[in-house]
Scaffold this motif. Structure first.
Motif, PDB file in Angstrom:
ATOM      1  N   VAL A 181       0.838  -1.205   0.000  1.00 50.91           N
ATOM      2  CA  VAL A 181       0.000   0.000   0.000  1.00 50.91           C
ATOM      3  C   VAL A 181       0.866   1.246   0.000  1.00 50.91           C
ATOM      4  O   VAL A 181       0.671   2.165  -0.803  1.00 50.91           O
ATOM      5  N   VAL A 182       1.840   1.299   0.911  1.00 51.49           N
ATOM      6  CA  VAL A 182       2.592   2.544   1.104  1.00 51.49           C
ATOM      7  C   VAL A 182       3.530   2.847  -0.065  1.00 51.49           C
ATOM      8  O   VAL A 182       3.783   4.015  -0.360  1.00 51.49           O
ATOM      9  N   VAL A 183       4.011   1.812  -0.756  1.00 47.86           N
ATOM     10  CA  VAL A 183       4.865   2.086  -1.918  1.00 47.86           C
ATOM     11  C   VAL A 183       4.045   2.236  -3.191  1.00 47.86           C
ATOM     12  O   VAL A 183       4.587   2.599  -4.239  1.00 47.86           O
ATOM     13  N   GLY A 184       2.742   1.970  -3.108  1.00 47.29           N
ATOM     14  CA  GLY A 184       1.855   2.240  -4.234  1.00 47.29           C
ATOM     15  C   GLY A 184       1.809   1.176  -5.299  1.00 47.29           C
ATOM     16  O   GLY A 184       1.644   1.479  -6.478  1.00 47.29           O
ATOM     17  N   ILE A 185       1.927  -0.102  -4.924  1.00 49.20           N
ATOM     18  CA  ILE A 185       1.819  -1.180  -5.909  1.00 49.20           C
ATOM     19  C   ILE A 185       0.368  -1.247  -6.395  1.00 49.20           C
ATOM     20  O   ILE A 185      -0.558  -1.331  -5.577  1.00 49.20           O
ATOM     21  N   PRO A 186       0.153  -1.186  -7.708  1.00 47.62           N
ATOM     22  CA  PRO A 186      -1.224  -1.188  -8.231  1.00 47.62           C
ATOM     23  C   PRO A 186      -2.018  -2.407  -7.775  1.00 47.62           C
ATOM     24  O   PRO A 186      -1.489  -3.515  -7.681  1.00 47.62           O
ATOM     25  N   GLY A 187      -3.278  -2.182  -7.458  1.00 53.62           N
ATOM     26  CA  GLY A 187      -4.163  -3.265  -7.043  1.00 53.62           C
ATOM     27  C   GLY A 187      -4.090  -3.598  -5.569  1.00 53.62           C
ATOM     28  O   GLY A 187      -4.766  -4.526  -5.117  1.00 53.62           O
ATOM     29  N   THR A 188      -3.261  -2.873  -4.811  1.00 54.26           N
ATOM     30  CA  THR A 188      -3.163  -3.146  -3.375  1.00 54.26           C
ATOM     31  C   THR A 188      -3.396  -1.854  -2.591  1.00 54.26           C
ATOM     32  O   THR A 188      -2.607  -1.496  -1.729  1.00 54.26           O
ATOM     33  N   GLY A 189      -4.482  -1.183  -2.905  1.00 59.37           N
ATOM     34  CA  GLY A 189      -4.857  -0.006  -2.125  1.00 59.37           C
ATOM     35  C   GLY A 189      -5.421  -0.410  -0.775  1.00 59.37           C
ATOM     36  O   GLY A 189      -5.643  -1.595  -0.503  1.00 59.37           O
ATOM     37  N   ARG A 190      -5.656   0.574   0.054  1.00 64.97           N
ATOM     38  CA  ARG A 190      -6.150   0.320   1.411  1.00 64.97           C
ATOM     39  C   ARG A 190      -7.446  -0.505   1.414  1.00 64.97           C
ATOM     40  O   ARG A 190      -7.579  -1.466   2.166  1.00 64.97           O
ATOM     41  N   ALA A 191      -8.391  -0.148   0.561  1.00 60.75           N
ATOM     42  CA  ALA A 191      -9.687  -0.848   0.558  1.00 60.75           C
ATOM     43  C   ALA A 191      -9.514  -2.323   0.197  1.00 60.75           C
ATOM     44  O   ALA A 191     -10.114  -3.198   0.829  1.00 60.75           O
ATOM     45  N   GLN A 192      -8.685  -2.600  -0.815  1.00 60.63           N
ATOM     46  CA  GLN A 192      -8.460  -3.993  -1.211  1.00 60.63           C
ATOM     47  C   GLN A 192      -7.789  -4.790  -0.101  1.00 60.63           C
ATOM     48  O   GLN A 192      -8.145  -5.934   0.166  1.00 60.63           O
ATOM     49  N   VAL A 193      -6.807  -4.166   0.549  1.00 62.20           N
ATOM     50  CA  VAL A 193      -6.094  -4.854   1.628  1.00 62.20           C
ATOM     51  C   VAL A 193      -7.032  -5.163   2.781  1.00 62.20           C
ATOM     52  O   VAL A 193      -7.016  -6.274   3.331  1.00 62.20           O
ATOM     53  N   LEU A 194      -7.861  -4.209   3.163  1.00 62.08           N
ATOM     54  CA  LEU A 194      -8.800  -4.462   4.256  1.00 62.08           C
ATOM     55  C   LEU A 194      -9.735  -5.615   3.910  1.00 62.08           C
ATOM     56  O   LEU A 194     -10.031  -6.457   4.770  1.00 62.08           O
ATOM     57  N   ARG A 195     -10.177  -5.690   2.661  1.00 67.40           N
ATOM     58  CA  ARG A 195     -11.047  -6.807   2.260  1.00 67.40           C
ATOM     59  C   ARG A 195     -10.313  -8.137   2.384  1.00 67.40           C
ATOM     60  O   ARG A 195     -10.846  -9.114   2.922  1.00 67.40           O
ATOM     61  N   HIS A 196      -9.069  -8.191   1.888  1.00 63.86           N
ATOM     62  CA  HIS A 196      -8.281  -9.436   1.974  1.00 63.86           C
ATOM     63  C   HIS A 196      -8.098  -9.868   3.428  1.00 63.86           C
ATOM     64  O   HIS A 196      -8.266 -11.050   3.767  1.00 63.86           O
TER      65      HIS A 196
END
Length: 199
Positions: free
Chosen positions: A174-189
Motif C-alpha cells: 500500500v505505502v509504496v503504491g503497488i497497483p491493485g493493493t490499495g487500502r480498501a483492497q487490503v482491508l477486504r483481503h
C-alpha cells in the motif's frame, strides 16, 4: 542576557521538534526532511538539532517512537472498548493498515527499519519494542476472543505472528503504491482471512 533573548535562544520542546519532523514527512516526504529545513521550521540551527539528536537516524527513530506512542494510546483506547472482540479486531487492523500511498507513519517506519541493518543492538532493541507492543496487544485480544468462544481456538501467539506478517506485507504494498493493493483492497483481503481462519 535579556529575558527576550533567552526566550529566542531557548530550544523548543522535544515533542515540538518531533511533531514538526512528522509534519514535514507528511507534506514533503522523507527527501524533504533535512536538518537545516527542520531547524528553520522550529527556530533552531541544524547544529543545535544535531546536538540534541546526534544523527539524522536518531532523529528519525525518535520521531517514529513519538508517533508510535500516540498510535499506541489510540490502539489501547480502541481495544479497551466494551464491544465484541471481532469489532475490536477490525479496529486493530484498520489502525494498522496505511491510509494510502506515502502514508507518513509507514514511510517513516520503512525508512527507520531500512537504516537499521547495521545499527547498534540498542537501536534495534528500541525498534523491536515498537513491534512487541503491537504484537502483545493482538495476542491479548485473540486470547480474550478464544476464551469467550467468539473466535476459533488457535494459538494466539502463533496466529498473531502470522496475521502481522500478512499485514506487514500488504502494508508495504500500500505505502509504496503497488497497483491493485490499495487500502480498501487490503482491508477486504485481511477481513476475509480473519473470517476463514478465526470464525
Amino acid at each position: 542576557m535579556t529575558p527576550t533573548a533567552r526566550r529566542r535562544n531557548a530550544a523548543p520542546p522535544r515533542e515540538a521538534v518531533l511533531a514538526a519532523a512528522m509534519d514535514t514527512i507528511a507534506r514533503r516526504g522523507l527527501d524533504g526532511l533535512t536538518m537545516a529545513g527542520l531547524g528553520r521550521d522550529v527556530g533552531m540551527s541544524s547544529g543545535h538539532l544535531l546536538y540534541y539528536f546526534r544523527t539524522k537516524d536518531e532523529l528519525l527513530l525518535q520521531t517514529l517512537e513519538w508517533s508510535e506512542s500516540r498510535r499506541g494510546a489510540e490502539r489501547r483506547g480502541l481495544l479497551s472498548r466494551q464491544v465484541a472482540v471481532r469489532e475490536r479486531l477490525d479496529a486493530y487492523v484498520d489502525l494498522y493498515v496505511p491510509d494510502g500511498h506515502r502514508d507518513p507513519h509507514w514511510t517513516l517506519w520503512l525508512e527507520v527499519w531500512n537504516r537499521s541493518q547495521g545499527a547498534a543492538d540498542e537501536v534495534r532493541d528500541r525498534q523491536a519494542a515498537i513491534e512487541r507492543a503491537w504484537h502483545r496487544d493482538l495476542v491479548a485480544l485473540l486470547a480474550e476472543g478464544i476464551s469467550r468462544g467468539e473466535l476459533r481456538a488457535v494459538d494466539p501467539d502463533r496466529f498473531a505472528t502470522r496475521l502481522r506478517a500478512l499485514l506487514d506485507g500488504f502494508c508495504v504494498h500500500v505505502v509504496v503504491g503497488i497497483p491493485g493493493t490499495g487500502r480498501a483492497q487490503v482491508l477486504r483481503h485481511v477481513h476475509e482471512f480473519i473470517e476463514d481462519a478465526l470464525l
